[in-house]
Design an enzyme around this catalytic site. Sequence first.
Site, mmCIF file in Angstrom:
data_model
loop_
_atom_site.group_PDB
_atom_site.id
_atom_site.type_symbol
_atom_site.label_atom_id
_atom_site.label_comp_id
_atom_site.label_asym_id
_atom_site.label_seq_id
_atom_site.Cartn_x
_atom_site.Cartn_y
_atom_site.Cartn_z
ATOM 1 N N HIS A 130 5.940 39.030 1.467
ATOM 2 C CA HIS A 130 6.096 37.489 0.892
ATOM 3 C C HIS A 130 6.604 38.368 -0.234
ATOM 4 C CE1 HIS A 130 3.084 34.950 2.800
ATOM 5 N NE2 HIS A 130 2.729 35.757 2.251
ATOM 6 N N ASP A 160 12.688 34.461 -2.389
ATOM 7 C CA ASP A 160 12.366 33.168 -1.342
ATOM 8 C C ASP A 160 13.463 32.371 -1.195
ATOM 9 O OD1 ASP A 160 10.086 34.607 -0.187
ATOM 10 O OD2 ASP A 160 9.080 32.949 -1.017
#
Length: 376
Positions: A130, A160
């Site tokens: 993540h 991200d």
Amino acid sequence: MVEAMSLLSNLKILDFSTLLPGPFATLLLADLGAEVLRVERPTNEKASTVNNYLNRSKKSIALDLKQEESIEIVKELIKEYDIILEQFRPGVMKRLGLGYEELKTVNPRLIYCSITGFGQTGPLKDRPGHDINYLSISGISSYSGTKEGGPANQSTQIADIAGGSLHAVIGILSAVIYRERTGVGQAIDISMTDCSFSLNAFSAPTYLTEGVNPEPEKLMLNGGTFYGYYQTKDGRYFSVGSLEPKFRKALCIAIGREDLYEISMSDQPEHIQLFKETLKNIFQTKTFDEWQQVFLDVEACAEPVLTFAEACEHPQFVERKMIVDVPDLNGGYQKQIACPIKTTVFKPEYKHIGLNPGESNKEVFKKLQKDGIIKK
């Protein structure tokens, strides 16, 4: 002004991505006029408000990619939707029969962008992760935060979005330009960890050429100087980034301590610490609102730390029309953040909020049924 939606209206994108990196990338492309068709798994779940934003103006079809008929549908669609963005782990699309090497035989002009945590190669390519993991491995987290408190949690997804989404858009548009010149498509390998690693823009050159490893509270921008946040009398915060001499002088005058200017410009550790501690004490003498009045017309690079609710009402964002009403599916509107890209020839058209999975099946399948690709 030319016709709206004209910047990227010639681009048709098949989007297999989920979560944040891919959808945010195709949101930017859709806002700029590209036609985006999302390929989603069949489900009865309704789209959340986050999905309503990330997937606005996009179409959606529901396909079970484990079915051969679905694979044939995709192969037919890429004849028209000749840009693919996918976010599966390496090898998943290939096992489904939808890898780049196979699909480019159907359409040699295909642009195929893959966003993954660690890339298509390397010892970590199959490892899950993540945002926090990619920032950790890239070295960014090691000198963020404080010596005492350790690495800082980020409230937005740097790896991200800055790593995955924005680099994917750059890669796709670069490939489009190359294809226009040569007629040749290509595969694009976006590693969010690679891209995060490249964001060490200020620290990397010093380490790579001089061997100076960045540490928390040692650099100009990570707590090693006065540059940072200061608590006010009522527990709110102000940001101070008065790096240049003229801004630092304006800061000293605004806080009523012009005598501190000479010390503030010193690079001696004791002077740096003294100025930082003095600022800390001074900011605690007034409330958040009082400091806003002090700096209202002062160019010192000192700004209030607003809540998101306050930011939405800030005159700057209001003037820039950064909150827009997007048509929902029931004849009403939903407020969303606007496309931040502004040009002299283009104005985004927000067609609708994100659709529920499969809501465009009938529209998209109509032509495929006529051509005998799928059964009626």
